[in-house]
Design a protein around this motif. Structure first.
Motif, short mmCIF file in Angstrom:
data_model
loop_
_atom_site.label_atom_id
_atom_site.label_comp_id
_atom_site.label_asym_id
_atom_site.label_seq_id
_atom_site.Cartn_x
_atom_site.Cartn_y
_atom_site.Cartn_z
N VAL A 5 0.86 -1.18 0.00
CA VAL A 5 0.00 0.00 0.00
C VAL A 5 0.90 1.23 0.00
CG1 VAL A 5 -1.75 1.28 1.31
CG2 VAL A 5 -1.79 -1.22 1.29
N CYS A 6 0.60 2.18 -0.87
CA CYS A 6 1.35 3.43 -0.94
C CYS A 6 1.16 4.21 0.36
CB CYS A 6 0.86 4.25 -2.14
SG CYS A 6 1.51 5.92 -2.19
N THR A 7 2.27 4.73 0.91
CA THR A 7 2.18 5.44 2.19
C THR A 7 1.58 6.84 2.01
OG1 THR A 7 4.44 6.23 1.92
CG2 THR A 7 4.14 4.23 3.22
N VAL A 8 1.57 7.34 0.79
CA VAL A 8 1.06 8.70 0.56
C VAL A 8 -0.43 8.70 0.22
CG1 VAL A 8 1.33 10.81 -0.81
CG2 VAL A 8 3.35 9.51 -0.13
N CYS A 9 -0.79 7.95 -0.83
CA CYS A 9 -2.20 7.97 -1.25
C CYS A 9 -3.02 6.83 -0.65
CB CYS A 9 -2.31 7.99 -2.77
SG CYS A 9 -1.74 6.48 -3.58
N LYS A 10 -2.34 5.95 0.11
CA LYS A 10 -2.99 4.82 0.81
C LYS A 10 -3.72 3.86 -0.14
CE LYS A 10 -2.01 6.94 4.73
NZ LYS A 10 -0.68 6.65 5.24
N PRO A 30 8.34 5.18 -8.07
CA PRO A 30 7.19 6.09 -8.10
C PRO A 30 5.88 5.31 -8.00
CG PRO A 30 8.21 5.96 -10.27
CD PRO A 30 8.96 5.01 -9.38
N CYS A 31 4.97 5.79 -7.15
CA CYS A 31 3.68 5.13 -7.00
C CYS A 31 2.92 5.23 -8.32
CB CYS A 31 2.89 5.83 -5.90
SG CYS A 31 1.17 5.31 -5.80
N PRO A 32 2.37 4.13 -8.80
CA PRO A 32 1.65 4.18 -10.09
C PRO A 32 0.38 5.04 -10.02
CG PRO A 32 1.87 1.90 -9.27
CD PRO A 32 2.37 2.80 -8.20
N ARG A 33 -0.09 5.34 -8.80
CA ARG A 33 -1.31 6.12 -8.66
C ARG A 33 -1.03 7.61 -8.47
NH1 ARG A 33 -4.53 1.72 -7.08
NH2 ARG A 33 -3.74 0.18 -8.51
N CYS A 34 -0.12 7.93 -7.50
CA CYS A 34 0.08 9.34 -7.19
C CYS A 34 1.47 9.84 -7.55
CB CYS A 34 -0.22 9.60 -5.72
SG CYS A 34 0.96 8.84 -4.60
N GLN A 35 2.32 8.96 -8.10
CA GLN A 35 3.68 9.32 -8.55
C GLN A 35 4.62 9.74 -7.44
OE1 GLN A 35 4.40 8.49 -11.68
NE2 GLN A 35 2.25 7.98 -11.91
N SER A 36 4.24 9.60 -6.17
CA SER A 36 5.17 9.96 -5.10
C SER A 36 6.19 8.85 -4.92
CB SER A 36 4.40 10.21 -3.81
OG SER A 36 3.74 9.04 -3.43
N SER A 37 7.37 9.22 -4.45
CA SER A 37 8.44 8.25 -4.32
C SER A 37 8.21 7.29 -3.16
CB SER A 37 9.77 8.96 -4.08
OG SER A 37 10.05 9.75 -5.19
ZN LIG Z 1 0.50 6.66 -4.10
#
Ligand SMILES: [Zn+2]
Length: 108
Positions: A5-10, A30-37
């Protein structure tokens, strides 16, 4: 078992997205959803190492006297298991937890 699970966009990554992201040479993913590292955590990297050791088992198999066909089948099965389960062992962090990069970050 849970996918990372992405820590930024959850948002949970899919199996395919996790593999695609893992095949990068860079530790920064990079997160495939929100592009955050995102970074794979040290703990999960250790677990992935444990998961990958059976892939090196064929090196020892000649000692067991198994025929080549069995060795190839066994190795193929182990590789398949690794491919299937790999994404479930990946855990993400938004910071790289590496002792080598820690001093660099403090300098910045
Ligand atoms: Zn994300």
């Amino acid at each position: 078992m849970q996918l990372p699970v992405c820590t930024v966009c959850k948002q949970q990554w899919t199996w395919k997205e996790t593999w695609k992201s893992s095949l990068r040479m860079d530790t920064r993913i990079p997160c495939p959803r929100c592009q955050s590292s995102q970074f794979v955590t040290k703990k999960s990297r250790r677990r992935l190492m444990l998961l990958s050791w059976p892939l090196f088992l064929p090196i020892l198999l000649p000692l067991t006297g198994l025929s080549l066909v069995y060795m190839v089948i066994l190795w193929a099965l182990l590789s398949l298991l690794y491919i299937v389960f790999y994404p479930y062992f990946v855990r993400l962090a938004d910071e790289e937890e590496d002792h080598f990069t820690e001093p660099l970050k403090k300098q910045n």
